[in-house]
Each structure stands twice: as structure tokens, then as C-alpha cells.
Design an enzyme around this catalytic site. Structure first.
Site, PDB file in Angstrom:
ATOM      1  N   GLU A 122      -7.855   1.954 -12.870  1.00 48.47           N
ATOM      2  CA  GLU A 122      -7.258   3.142 -12.264  1.00 48.47           C
ATOM      3  C   GLU A 122      -6.069   3.648 -13.071  1.00 48.47           C
ATOM      4  O   GLU A 122      -5.933   4.856 -13.308  1.00 48.47           O
ATOM      5  CB  GLU A 122      -6.837   2.829 -10.827  1.00 48.47           C
ATOM      6  N   ASP A 168      -3.385  -9.634   2.540  1.00 48.93           N
ATOM      7  CA  ASP A 168      -3.600 -10.157   1.193  1.00 48.93           C
ATOM      8  C   ASP A 168      -3.088 -11.581   1.012  1.00 48.93           C
ATOM      9  O   ASP A 168      -3.540 -12.290   0.113  1.00 48.93           O
ATOM     10  CB  ASP A 168      -2.918  -9.254   0.163  1.00 48.93           C
ATOM     11  N   LYS A 205      -0.353   5.360  -5.903  1.00 51.62           N
ATOM     12  CA  LYS A 205      -1.343   5.370  -6.987  1.00 51.62           C
ATOM     13  C   LYS A 205      -2.327   6.517  -6.793  1.00 51.62           C
ATOM     14  O   LYS A 205      -2.747   7.161  -7.763  1.00 51.62           O
ATOM     15  CB  LYS A 205      -2.059   4.020  -7.053  1.00 51.62           C
ATOM     16  N   TYR A 212      -9.794  -3.316 -10.895  1.00 52.15           N
ATOM     17  CA  TYR A 212      -9.662  -1.936 -10.436  1.00 52.15           C
ATOM     18  C   TYR A 212      -8.274  -1.357 -10.688  1.00 52.15           C
ATOM     19  O   TYR A 212      -8.131  -0.157 -10.966  1.00 52.15           O
ATOM     20  CB  TYR A 212     -10.047  -1.825  -8.959  1.00 52.15           C
ATOM     21  N   CYS A 215       0.815  -1.213   0.000  1.00 47.38           N
ATOM     22  CA  CYS A 215       0.000   0.000   0.000  1.00 47.38           C
ATOM     23  C   CYS A 215       0.848   1.261   0.000  1.00 47.38           C
ATOM     24  O   CYS A 215       0.645   2.160  -0.814  1.00 47.38           O
ATOM     25  CB  CYS A 215      -0.942   0.000   1.198  1.00 47.38           C
ATOM     26  N   HIS A 224     -28.104  20.587   1.049  1.00 42.05           N
ATOM     27  CA  HIS A 224     -28.270  21.141  -0.304  1.00 42.05           C
ATOM     28  C   HIS A 224     -27.390  22.368  -0.484  1.00 42.05           C
ATOM     29  O   HIS A 224     -27.236  23.170   0.437  1.00 42.05           O
ATOM     30  CB  HIS A 224     -29.736  21.508  -0.522  1.00 42.05           C
ATOM     31  N   GLU A 257     -26.848  14.576  -1.338  1.00 39.78           N
ATOM     32  CA  GLU A 257     -28.267  14.669  -0.982  1.00 39.78           C
ATOM     33  C   GLU A 257     -29.129  13.706  -1.795  1.00 39.78           C
ATOM     34  O   GLU A 257     -30.217  13.308  -1.362  1.00 39.78           O
ATOM     35  CB  GLU A 257     -28.777  16.091  -1.147  1.00 39.78           C
ATOM     36  N   CYS A 306      -1.665   1.568  -3.095  1.00 34.59           N
ATOM     37  CA  CYS A 306      -2.733   2.557  -3.021  1.00 34.59           C
ATOM     38  C   CYS A 306      -2.248   3.982  -2.758  1.00 34.59           C
ATOM     39  O   CYS A 306      -2.818   4.937  -3.297  1.00 34.59           O
ATOM     40  CB  CYS A 306      -3.762   2.148  -1.974  1.00 34.59           C
TER      41      CYS A 306
END
Length: 460
Positions: A183, A304, A51, A179, A43, A437, A442, A48
Site C-alpha cells: 500500500e 491484534d 493510510k 499489504y 486504525c 450493466h 457484472e 487504516c
């Protein structure tokens, strides 16, 4: 005298291993951690974190287009790849150093070198010799899988090498539809590289909700990525002008870089697990129980290398649960159900819970709430970019069992949605929450009309 040299020996200084080691050492246990590369694991060093920095860098081109719509004049903007890589490397070195200091401050010993099991209680580290440990934790993570049947595969790179390219290529071909591939396709495309994604399946991002998969592929192509489905790379030839890529659909592509991102495999090679009697799955993952214990009583594995949910926060929680159980007398397991995830594609994805297909398989009748609309931020761009939001609801209980977002800040929004879904909140409770808002978020609490997928009619 102590029976063993260490109370705990951890193999692998990634996120899961470091968290377990720190907590164990803080309990007063004598702990050592072996790492053959840099501290921080996939990571921090080659996953990650770097990246995400690359994603940030690549998004500016899109931001510049948006800025023009708001009256900004952007002239002479250019990107300096070597300068970016240098800054990225500085930050990665800083983060790796923090990991080292945290281990040392907790009282754990860091050993540099590849470790392998000699038996259930003995570890041998290259250049350091053999030591014994009461408990051993395997936290070696995963590594990119590269096919062996592609002619010229030696001319291709994996995601590891993508972080250290000496120069930004003009043309890149990416093999894969997961992914990581998606990416990197967004990254290179955003940096002005002619980008082609080649995937053997009918759509990208297998395992995600089908509406999400189709929407992301469509939006990627709008931004300039060429997505070629139903095709595989069979050969890579190197010539004076670069690389020629041959595919099963009988088309050839020209590239300066060919990146294979076909998935990752548990890193167990050379660990000596078979010597210690540790059982592996058919995919090479370390088999563990709910407490991350292997079939050998004093050996555990997290992250992992176990191929459960391959996400850094999951590895951290698994490592913490192990330490709580074994060193604090607090039996703890990590609940792998309803874990949110993000894909930093362009546009990005936030997802938690079940896809529509999985929910129908599990519950039978489900209610779907889906909307696609142009984000307010892009109102002045005069383009057709759309975001997607989707809620999957168990019709029998009104419980929201899935939330999927594709669009700006989707990964940020999904963290809060994950809390509500983890708590078992109902659609009525979402509806009772007042909207903020004007925001994209929302829409999650204002979706009222049920969506009937084409072909299902009243049976939906």
C-alpha cells in the site's frame, strides 16, 4: 461496599477496546479505559484511516491520466504535502475526539497513561496509581516490527513515522511484501516519488491467491513501482546525498527515506502479563479461547494483541462479543471464518474465502473461474492496464468458497460477495443473478467458462 473499584478495566482505547468499554458501560457497569497514546488506536491514528486518506491523495495522478483520455486538459497540477498532512491531522483529531465523546457519553471513564497489571485484579497506571477491577480486558493492539540485524537500521522508519514525514521524499525504498508495504509503495509512487519495493520472497502478498499476487505485482510495475524480489536489505548508510541501501543481491539503492514494513507484532511489552499469569504464544500474542478469555479467568483480550485476524472490524466484533457475553448475559462468539479483506494497493484488492491453493488442499477438486480484462473506465487511455476476477468453487457441492478481485472498486464489491459466500451460495445461484450493466461487478455473475491452470490439464 464494592469489592473492586471497577467492574471492567480496559487497557487500550483502540477500536476493539472502545467498543467493549462502551457496551459494558451502557449496561450499567462501572468501566475505565486506559490509553497511553491517543484514543482511537492504530486504525484511527496511525493505520487504516490515515493510510486510506493517503491512498486517495495518491490516486489523483492516475485519475488525471484517465481524464486526458476523456478530453480533459490537466495543466499545472501539483501536490502540496504539508497542506495534505495538515488536513489529514485535522480529520484524525476529529475522529479521535468522537471516540472520546462516545466513551464518555456511555459513562466510561478515560484514563490517560500506560497501564500494567500488578496481579489478576490490580492495574497500575502511570501517574494515576493503582486500581482494582473485577474484569480486565487487554486491547493494546500491535506495533511495527523492526529488525535488529540490519546495520544502520536507526536511519529507517516504520509505518508509524510515514504518516508524519516533514517533507515528501524524492526517492523511497520500502522493505517488505505484505499489504502495508504494498500500500505504501502505491502511495509514494502515486505522489511522484521514485519507489522501490524490496522483498525477500518470490512474490508479494503472501497468503493471498497466487493469481492475485502475480497480477498485482505486474500492475504495480506498469504504474512505475520497481519491485525487487528475492532480496533483503542488509545495511543502510547515511551520507550527504541521502541514504545508501545495500541488499543481499549485491545491488545498492539510493534513497531519501527507507521504510521497513516487515509485519507487526502484538504490543505486550510492559503490560505485566507475566505477573498476572497470562500465557502468551511463541509470537508474543495473548492466547485466548473462542470467547476471548485468557487462561486467567477474569482477564480477556481482543484485537491484534491476540494475533487472530488483525483487522479493525474483527477487533470491534470481538469486543462486542465479549461485552454481550459478560455484561448482557448473552453468550456470544465471533466467527473468524470467511472474513473479507481489502488491500488498498494500486490497483486495489478485495478478497474473501479460500485461495485456489488452499481450496485444492481442503476440497481436492475445485472449479476455477477467472477473467482478466481492461476496465471500461480505461478504454480511452490506450494502455494495457487489466483487472482480475476469480471465483473458486468446490466441485463436489458447487459452493463458491473464494472470490478475489483486483481492480477499481474491488474492496467495495467484495463486501457484497462476502455475504453470498458466508451464506454458502452456489455457483448456480451466482449465475442465476442478473447482471447490472455496464459495471465491473457484472463479471462476477457472468463467469461461465472454467479456467484450467497451466500444467494441470484435465486433472484440474
Amino acid at each position: 461496599m464494592a469489592k473492586y473499584d471497577y467492574d471492567l478495566f480496559v487497557i487500550g482505547a483502540g477500536s476493539g477496546g472502545v467498543r467493549a468499554a462502551r457496551l459494558a458501560a451502557m449496561s450499567g457497569a462501572k468501566v475505565a479505559v486506559a490509553e497511553e497514546h491517543r484514543v482511537g488506536g492504530t486504525c484511527v491514528i496511525r493505520g487504516c484511516v490515515p493510510k486510506k486518506f493517503m491512498v486517495y491523495a495518491s490516486e489523483f495522478a492516475h485519475h488525471f491520466k484517465t481524464a486526458k483520455g476523456y478530453g480533459w486538459t490537466i495543466e499545472g497540477a501539483s501536490f502540496d504535502w504539508p497542506a495534505f498532512i495538515a488536513e489529514k491531522d485535522k480529520e484524525i483529531a476529529r475522529l479521535s475526539g468522537i471516540y472520546v465523546r462516545n466513551l464518555q457519553n456511555a459513562g466510561a471513564e478515560l484514563v490517560h497513561g500506560k497501564a500494567r497489571l500488578v496481579d489478576a485484579h490490580t492495574v497500575e497506571v502511570d501517574g494515576k496509581g493503582r486500581v482494582t477491577a473485577d474484569k480486565i480486558l487487554i486491547a493494546t493492539g500491535g506495533r511495527p516490527w523492526m529488525p535488529k540485524d540490519v546495520v544502520g537500521i536507526e536511519h529507517a522508519i516504520s509505518s508509524n513515522e510515514a504518516f508524519q514525514l516533514p517533507a515528501l521524499p524524492k526517492r523511497v525504498v520500502i522493505a517488505g511484501g505484505g499489504y502495508i508495504a504494498v500500500e505504501f509503495a502505491g502511495i509514494f509512487n502515486g505522489l511522484g516519488v521514485e519507489t522501490t519495493l524490496v522483498h525477500r520472497g518470490p512474490n508479494i502478498l503472501r497468503g493471498f491467491d497466487d493469481d492475485v499476487r502475480a497480477h498485482v505485482a505486474e500492475e504495480m510495475e506498469k504504474r512505475g513501482v520497481k519491485v525487487r524480489l528475492g532480496s533483503q536489505i542488509t545495511e543502510i548508510a547515511k551520507g550527504e546525498g541521502g541514504l545508501t541501501v545495500c541488499c543481499t543481491d549485491r545491488h545498492s539503492l539510493e534513497a531519501d527515506v527507507v521504510l521497513f514494513a516487515l509485519g507487526r507484532e502484538p504490543y505486550v511489552e510492559g503490560l505485566g502479563l507475566e505477573t498476572a499469569g497470562v500465557k502468551l504464544s511463541d509470537t508474543g500474542a495473548v492466547i485466548v479461547d473462542d470467547h476471548s478469555r485468557t487462561n486467567v479467568d477474569n482477564i480477556w483480550a481482543v484485537g491484534d494483541v491476540t494475533d487472530r485476524i488483525n483487522l479493525t472490524p474483527v477487533a470491534i466484533r470481538e469486543g462486542a462479543a465479549f461485552a454481550q457475553t459478560e455484561f448482557y448475559g448473552n453468550p456470544t462468539t465471533f466467527d473468524h471464518d470467511t472474513v473479507a479483506s481489502a488491500v488498498f494497493s494500486q490497483p486495489p484488492i478485495g478478497s474473501v474465502g479460500l485461495s485456489e491453493a488452499d481450496a485444492r488442499h481442503k476440497y481436492g477438486k475445485v472449479d476455477i473461474y477467472l477473467t482478466r480484462f481492461r476496465p471500461m473506465k480505461y478504454a480511452f487511455m490506450h494502455g494495457d492496464e487489466r483487472c482480475l476476477m476469480k471465483l473458486v468453487v468446490d466441485a463436489a457441492t458447487d459452493r463458491v468458497v473464494g472470490c478475489h478481485i483486483v481492480g477499481p472498486d474491488g474492496p467495495e464489491m467484495i463486501q457484497m460477495a462476502a455475504i453470498a459466500i458466508k451464506m454458502g451460495s452456489t455457483k448456480a445461484q451466482w449465475d442465476a443473478t442478473c447482471a447490472v450493466h455496464p459495471t465491473l461487478a457484472e463479471e462476477l455473475v457472468t463467469l461461465r467458462e472454467k479456467y484450467v491452470p497451466p500444467g494441470l490439464g484435465q486433472a484440474a
